[in-house]
Write a protein that holds these residues in place. Structure first.
Motif, PDB file in Angstrom:
ATOM      1  N   MET A   1      -2.327  -9.471   5.132  1.00  0.00           N
ATOM      2  CA  MET A   1      -1.227  -8.624   5.594  1.00  0.00           C
ATOM      3  C   MET A   1      -1.026  -7.451   4.638  1.00  0.00           C
ATOM      4  O   MET A   1      -0.685  -7.626   3.478  1.00  0.00           O
ATOM      5  N   PHE A   2      -1.242  -6.244   5.156  1.00  0.00           N
ATOM      6  CA  PHE A   2      -0.978  -5.030   4.390  1.00  0.00           C
ATOM      7  C   PHE A   2       0.436  -4.546   4.694  1.00  0.00           C
ATOM      8  O   PHE A   2       0.887  -4.598   5.838  1.00  0.00           O
ATOM      9  N   VAL A   3       1.115  -4.065   3.659  1.00  0.00           N
ATOM     10  CA  VAL A   3       2.462  -3.520   3.822  1.00  0.00           C
ATOM     11  C   VAL A   3       2.425  -2.039   3.465  1.00  0.00           C
ATOM     12  O   VAL A   3       2.258  -1.683   2.289  1.00  0.00           O
ATOM     13  N   ASN A   4       2.540  -1.179   4.465  1.00  0.00           N
ATOM     14  CA  ASN A   4       2.539   0.261   4.234  1.00  0.00           C
ATOM     15  C   ASN A   4       3.925   0.690   3.744  1.00  0.00           C
ATOM     16  O   ASN A   4       4.912   0.574   4.459  1.00  0.00           O
ATOM     17  N   ASP A   5       3.984   1.186   2.518  1.00  0.00           N
ATOM     18  CA  ASP A   5       5.269   1.535   1.903  1.00  0.00           C
ATOM     19  C   ASP A   5       5.570   3.020   2.091  1.00  0.00           C
ATOM     20  O   ASP A   5       5.741   3.759   1.121  1.00  0.00           O
TER      21      ASP A   5
ATOM     22  N   CYS B   1       0.843  -1.205   0.000  1.00  0.00           N
ATOM     23  CA  CYS B   1       0.000   0.000   0.000  1.00  0.00           C
ATOM     24  C   CYS B   1       0.874   1.249   0.000  1.00  0.00           C
ATOM     25  O   CYS B   1       1.798   1.362   0.812  1.00  0.00           O
ATOM     26  N   TYR B   2       0.553   2.176  -0.875  1.00  0.00           N
ATOM     27  CA  TYR B   2       1.222   3.476  -0.872  1.00  0.00           C
ATOM     28  C   TYR B   2       0.186   4.552  -1.168  1.00  0.00           C
ATOM     29  O   TYR B   2      -0.365   4.612  -2.263  1.00  0.00           O
ATOM     30  N   ASN B   3      -0.118   5.365  -0.160  1.00  0.00           N
ATOM     31  CA  ASN B   3      -1.115   6.428  -0.278  1.00  0.00           C
ATOM     32  C   ASN B   3      -2.447   5.887  -0.812  1.00  0.00           C
ATOM     33  O   ASN B   3      -2.966   6.356  -1.832  1.00  0.00           O
ATOM     34  N   GLU B   4      -2.994   4.916  -0.102  1.00  0.00           N
ATOM     35  CA  GLU B   4      -4.220   4.239  -0.546  1.00  0.00           C
ATOM     36  C   GLU B   4      -5.410   4.525   0.370  1.00  0.00           C
ATOM     37  O   GLU B   4      -6.291   3.683   0.517  1.00  0.00           O
ATOM     38  N   GLU B   5      -5.466   5.707   0.966  1.00  0.00           N
ATOM     39  CA  GLU B   5      -6.546   6.013   1.897  1.00  0.00           C
ATOM     40  C   GLU B   5      -7.920   6.011   1.223  1.00  0.00           C
ATOM     41  O   GLU B   5      -8.932   5.733   1.879  1.00  0.00           O
ATOM     42  N   LYS B   6      -7.969   6.288  -0.064  1.00  0.00           N
ATOM     43  CA  LYS B   6      -9.255   6.323  -0.768  1.00  0.00           C
ATOM     44  C   LYS B   6      -9.763   4.935  -1.115  1.00  0.00           C
ATOM     45  O   LYS B   6     -10.971   4.693  -1.127  1.00  0.00           O
ATOM     46  N   VAL B   7      -8.842   4.028  -1.425  1.00  0.00           N
ATOM     47  CA  VAL B   7      -9.262   2.714  -1.920  1.00  0.00           C
ATOM     48  C   VAL B   7      -9.358   1.664  -0.809  1.00  0.00           C
ATOM     49  O   VAL B   7     -10.127   0.700  -0.928  1.00  0.00           O
ATOM     50  N   LEU B   8      -8.614   1.819   0.285  1.00  0.00           N
ATOM     51  CA  LEU B   8      -8.594   0.806   1.344  1.00  0.00           C
ATOM     52  C   LEU B   8      -9.967   0.512   1.940  1.00  0.00           C
ATOM     53  O   LEU B   8     -10.318  -0.662   2.129  1.00  0.00           O
ATOM     54  N   PRO B   9     -10.771   1.533   2.271  1.00  0.00           N
ATOM     55  CA  PRO B   9     -12.093   1.223   2.839  1.00  0.00           C
ATOM     56  C   PRO B   9     -12.983   0.403   1.911  1.00  0.00           C
ATOM     57  O   PRO B   9     -13.933  -0.249   2.363  1.00  0.00           O
TER      58      PRO B   9
ATOM     59  N   ASP C   1      -0.205   9.748   3.496  1.00  0.00           N
ATOM     60  CA  ASP C   1      -1.575  10.082   3.866  1.00  0.00           C
ATOM     61  C   ASP C   1      -1.991   9.270   5.096  1.00  0.00           C
ATOM     62  O   ASP C   1      -1.159   8.911   5.926  1.00  0.00           O
ATOM     63  N   GLN C   2      -3.256   8.944   5.221  1.00  0.00           N
ATOM     64  CA  GLN C   2      -3.770   8.239   6.399  1.00  0.00           C
ATOM     65  C   GLN C   2      -3.781   6.724   6.243  1.00  0.00           C
ATOM     66  O   GLN C   2      -4.436   6.017   7.019  1.00  0.00           O
ATOM     67  N   THR C   3      -3.033   6.209   5.289  1.00  0.00           N
ATOM     68  CA  THR C   3      -3.044   4.768   5.018  1.00  0.00           C
ATOM     69  C   THR C   3      -2.709   3.949   6.261  1.00  0.00           C
ATOM     70  O   THR C   3      -3.416   2.989   6.602  1.00  0.00           O
ATOM     71  N   TRP C   4      -1.624   4.292   6.957  1.00  0.00           N
ATOM     72  CA  TRP C   4      -1.211   3.493   8.113  1.00  0.00           C
ATOM     73  C   TRP C   4      -2.240   3.557   9.234  1.00  0.00           C
ATOM     74  O   TRP C   4      -2.516   2.556   9.898  1.00  0.00           O
ATOM     75  N   ASN C   5      -2.832   4.723   9.465  1.00  0.00           N
ATOM     76  CA  ASN C   5      -3.869   4.845  10.493  1.00  0.00           C
ATOM     77  C   ASN C   5      -5.073   3.965  10.160  1.00  0.00           C
ATOM     78  O   ASN C   5      -5.663   3.340  11.051  1.00  0.00           O
TER      79      ASN C   5
END
Length: 327
Positions: free
Chosen positions: A47-51, A13-21, A55-59
């Protein structure tokens, strides 16, 4: 038939706050479907890997893991690129599961193809490659460049699966062997086939991105393509040798010709021809030096042997299958 394997779905995942939900519930739905079909273990995880997202991806990943223990998350200390993020997930999970499936977060790859991948694993295949059946959703330019890239790699002697990206199933047995590959310059779709073991292909249709924007522009695609060629093939260097030999022969013939013309008295002062010759040879030399420089640069990076990924945070305590079985 093998015992029900523990599956870990690896998602960079890299800056995926819009698509993750949107996509996280789809991955959960798929893994529950496989569990209900009784072909994978109830201990299977996502397992998600925050790259190194900004943005708020990790949160979001932390919230997902807090609400549902099916979700796991690891975070890299900084952005290291898609290939390193996938590698981090594979290496971090290889002792905790029996099989992994790596897939992008954007929902473009058909999640339902995981059913066929697991079924192929249960038939005895250690690696199952997800291959696009068609490229109707791509623009002409992207389709042409992508297909040309695969053909170029094969011509260069790189063993890649045509129209396969990074959607694949790999067994932990293969990952244990793959861990012995210590390259810093990573091109997974060319490295995985080098490990060997029994493999097969599952075809699927690729869809449009569900939400957000692509984080893989043309510049990154070109960089990945060049990394794939220079990391896995020495054919460009051999081509340089061949071109150099041809130019040397032509130059020698040109020298003989100039001497003959001089002695028979038909020499003409030719500024244009001389300038063209100098520019041509100079251009070839600079091109060859550039290609050689790429290889030398990669040798430089390999010799330093810096870590390929650094995990700065995780949403779980790392354990192994053996540790869980001994509890």
């Amino acid at each position: 038939m093998k015992n029900k394997p523990v599956l870990y779905i690896i998602i960079p995942c890299y800056n995926e706050e819009k698509v993750l939900p949107i996509t996280a519930p789809l991955f959960k739905q798929e893994i529950m479907k496989l569990i209900n079909r009784n072909i994978i273990s109830v201990k299977s995880k996502i397992m998600f890997v925050n790259d190194g997202s900004k943005d708020q991806t990790w949160n979001i990943l932390c919230e997902l893991a807090k609400k549902d223990d099916c979700f796991l998350g690891i975070s890299q200390s900084r952005n290291r690129g898609h290939q390193n993020a996938v590698l981090a997930g594979l290496m971090e999970s290889k002792d905790q599961c029996d099989i992994t499936i790596s897939i992008d977060c954007d929902g473009q790859d058909d999640i339902n193809a995981m059913d066929s991948m697991v079924e192929e694993y249960l038939k005895g295949n250690e690696i199952v490659y997800g291959v696009r059946s068609r490229r109707d959703t791509d623009t002409f330019f992207k389709r042409f460049t992508a297909e040309s890239f695969y053909k170029l790699l094969n011509w260069m002697g790189v063993e890649v699966i045509y129209n396969h990206a990074d959607y694949r199933l790999i067994s932990s047995r293969v990952l244990q062997e793959f861990a012995n590959y210590k390259e810093v310059n990573i091109f997974l779709r060319g490295m995985v086939p080098l490990v060997g073991f029994k493999s097969t292909i599952v075809y699927y249709e690729r869809h449009e991105r569900i939400a957000g924007e692509s984080h893989y522009p043309l510049s990154k695609m070109l960089s990945l393509a060049f990394d794939g060629i220079t990391s896995l093939s020495i054919k460009p260097i051999r081509m340089i040798t061949g071109v150099g030999f041809v130019i040397a022969v032509l130059s020698f013939i040109g020298v003989l010709w100039s001497f003959v013309e001089y002695f028979i008295g038909e020499t003409v002062n030719g500024w244009a021809s001389m300038t063209s010759l100098i520019c041509f040879i100079g251009g070839v030399q600079l091109l060859c030096l550039g290609i050689l420089g790429e290889y030398i640069g990669k040798i430089y990076l390999e010799v330093k042997a810096r870590p390929r990924y650094i995990i700065s945070d995780r949403t779980y305590t790392k354990t192994t299958i053996c540790e869980e079985e001994n509890k």
